[in-house]
Scaffold this active site. Structure first.
Site, mmCIF file in Angstrom:
data_model
loop_
_atom_site.group_PDB
_atom_site.id
_atom_site.type_symbol
_atom_site.label_atom_id
_atom_site.label_comp_id
_atom_site.label_asym_id
_atom_site.label_seq_id
_atom_site.Cartn_x
_atom_site.Cartn_y
_atom_site.Cartn_z
ATOM 1 N N TRP A 22 -24.528 -37.244 -39.287
ATOM 2 C CA TRP A 22 -25.174 -35.946 -39.178
ATOM 3 C C TRP A 22 -25.337 -35.266 -40.609
ATOM 4 C CZ3 TRP A 22 -21.796 -31.416 -37.730
ATOM 5 C CH2 TRP A 22 -22.502 -30.311 -37.762
ATOM 6 N N GLN A 28 -25.659 -35.201 -48.189
ATOM 7 C CA GLN A 28 -24.377 -35.106 -48.764
ATOM 8 C C GLN A 28 -24.045 -36.235 -49.639
ATOM 9 O OE1 GLN A 28 -20.777 -35.416 -46.320
ATOM 10 N NE2 GLN A 28 -20.222 -33.442 -47.357
ATOM 11 N N TYR A 55 -31.699 -34.939 -38.447
ATOM 12 C CA TYR A 55 -30.706 -35.292 -39.551
ATOM 13 C C TYR A 55 -31.375 -35.496 -40.862
ATOM 14 C CZ TYR A 55 -26.999 -35.511 -35.708
ATOM 15 O OH TYR A 55 -26.372 -35.241 -34.723
ATOM 16 N N SER A 153 -27.040 -34.012 -24.873
ATOM 17 C CA SER A 153 -26.238 -33.308 -25.855
ATOM 18 C C SER A 153 -25.960 -31.934 -25.610
ATOM 19 C CB SER A 153 -26.583 -33.640 -27.209
ATOM 20 O OG SER A 153 -25.590 -32.894 -28.063
ATOM 21 N N TRP A 206 -18.592 -34.997 -30.620
ATOM 22 C CA TRP A 206 -18.695 -34.593 -31.898
ATOM 23 C C TRP A 206 -17.618 -33.816 -32.409
ATOM 24 C CZ3 TRP A 206 -20.423 -29.945 -33.898
ATOM 25 C CH2 TRP A 206 -21.108 -29.102 -32.944
ATOM 26 N N SER A 207 -17.463 -33.702 -33.910
ATOM 27 C CA SER A 207 -16.217 -32.875 -34.118
ATOM 28 C C SER A 207 -14.964 -32.886 -33.569
ATOM 29 C CB SER A 207 -16.849 -31.275 -34.319
ATOM 30 O OG SER A 207 -16.054 -30.730 -35.330
ATOM 31 N N PRO A 208 -14.530 -34.089 -33.539
ATOM 32 C CA PRO A 208 -13.251 -34.246 -32.855
ATOM 33 C C PRO A 208 -11.987 -33.820 -33.846
ATOM 34 C CG PRO A 208 -14.054 -36.671 -33.705
ATOM 35 C CD PRO A 208 -15.049 -35.460 -33.725
ATOM 36 N N ALA A 210 -12.579 -31.067 -35.509
ATOM 37 C CA ALA A 210 -13.013 -29.492 -35.876
ATOM 38 C C ALA A 210 -13.704 -29.399 -37.258
ATOM 39 C CB ALA A 210 -11.865 -28.589 -35.458
#
Length: 337
Positions: A22, A28, A55, A153, A206-208, A210
């Site tokens: 993502w 990045q 993305y 999603s 997603w984002s396990p 945080a």
């Protein structure tokens, strides 16, 4: 090596730790580092890779495609998504209309360098397109061999039920939902998970961690670490803000002795925690450096005992978001421009 789980009520197995790109590929990190990280994921036993056309405005798919060149396609599970604006972001460059879906799948396949994706996902619910139109397009894509299965999603329990029924009526399978889920964000547990269990739909979460807060590197009362996600607008800084309250950061620090007692790092504890939920087929992890994956993949196969799970809940008392109503706030009521 990473364990595998069935995805929904299907025969498809996916790596329970899935590589997602993502906020990394095409933005990045440079392409060389991205390719090295994907190869590290493969070496660690990760076979499942998740991306989306939006993305880095399609660049992430291109980078992932290059990184997977030369791999045996049959040994991989490649996922992508459609909904958010792409390209020049014209009036039909977004949403779940037949036009956008059909054009998007072709673009995604070209960028990924593959003839098909294993899972094609509706990145959000589209309130402006009849859901019948969306699932007719999905059914056609499956029959054309461009996707094997369909997922969504951040859909609500009611949307999942309607989509599952329409998929079944078209002779295709809706087997997954991709929501945010972590120790701190548990809004799917009230309605989405019970409905999904009934329908045979798995969660790919997603984002396990945080947005990295559960790594423990963000300290209450201290400046944000230089180079962290919280300081980089290109890498999801806006998403992490809600977790940067001092009460949350103080609670996260209370997890450190729990992780140590379990023989785990903080990232491993966070990922292992989401995988204790039997409705979760996979936890999405990203990485900007190959060595980051060497740590997180060790969460695969970990069983947290009842005392550890209870200790986590006690440590996070007062800072966990569990309101099922939050699931109704994720998809925009009108298509994003």
């Amino acid at each position: 090596m990473v364990n595998h789980r069935y995805l929904g009520n299907s025969g498809l197995k996916v790596s329970e730790i899935t590589y997602g790109n993502w906020v990394t590929h095409g933005s990045q990190v440079d392409d060389t580092a991205a390719v090295a990280t994907v190869h590290a994921a493969l070496d660690a036993g990760i076979t499942t890779f998740d991306t989306a056309d939006t993305y880095a405005n399609t660049a992430a798919e291109t980078v992932l495609g290059k990184a997977l060149e030369g791999q045996r396609r049959e040994s991989l599970e490649i996922f992508t998504k459609v909904y958010w604006p792409t390209g020049p972001k014209g009036p039909n460059d977004t949403g779940l209309s037949r036009k956008h879906i059909m054009e998007s799948i072709n673009g995604s396949l070209q960028r990924l360098g593959t003839d098909y994706v294993d899972l094609y996902q509706a990145h959000r619910y589209d309130y402006e397109t009849p859901i019948e139109e969306t699932f007719q397009a999905f059914a056609d894509i499956v029959r054309q061999g461009k996707a094997l299965y369909i997922g969504v999603s951040e859909w609500t329990a009611e949307q999942l039920r309607e989509g599952h029924a329409l998929a079944k009526s078209h002779g295709i399978q809706l087997i997954s939902n991709q929501p945010q889920y972590s120790m701190l964000w548990r809004v799917i547990e009230g309605k989405v998970v019970p409905t999904s269990e009934e329908l045979g739909i798995s969660q790919i979460v997603w984002s396990p961690m945080a947005q990295g807060v559960l790594s423990g590197k963000y300290l209450p009362g201290h400046p944000l670490p230089e180079g962290s996600r919280a300081t980089d607008e290109k890498s999801g800084a806006n998403f992490i803000k809600s977790f940067l309250r001092d009460d949350v950061l103080e609670a996260v620090q209370r997890l450190k002795p729990i992780a140590e007692q379990a023989g785990l790092t903080m990232p491993q504890l966070a990922i292992a925690w989401v995988l204790q939920n039997k409705n979760v087929a996979a936890a999405l992890v990203g990485a900007s450096r190959p060595e980051q994956l060497a740590d997180t993949v060790k969460a695969s196969g970990v069983t947290l005992d009842a005392d550890t799970m209870a200790a986590i809940d006690t440590a996070l008392t007062g800072v966990v978001e569990s309101d099922a109503g939050k699931t109704y706030e994720v998809s925009p009521k009108s298509r994003p421009a």
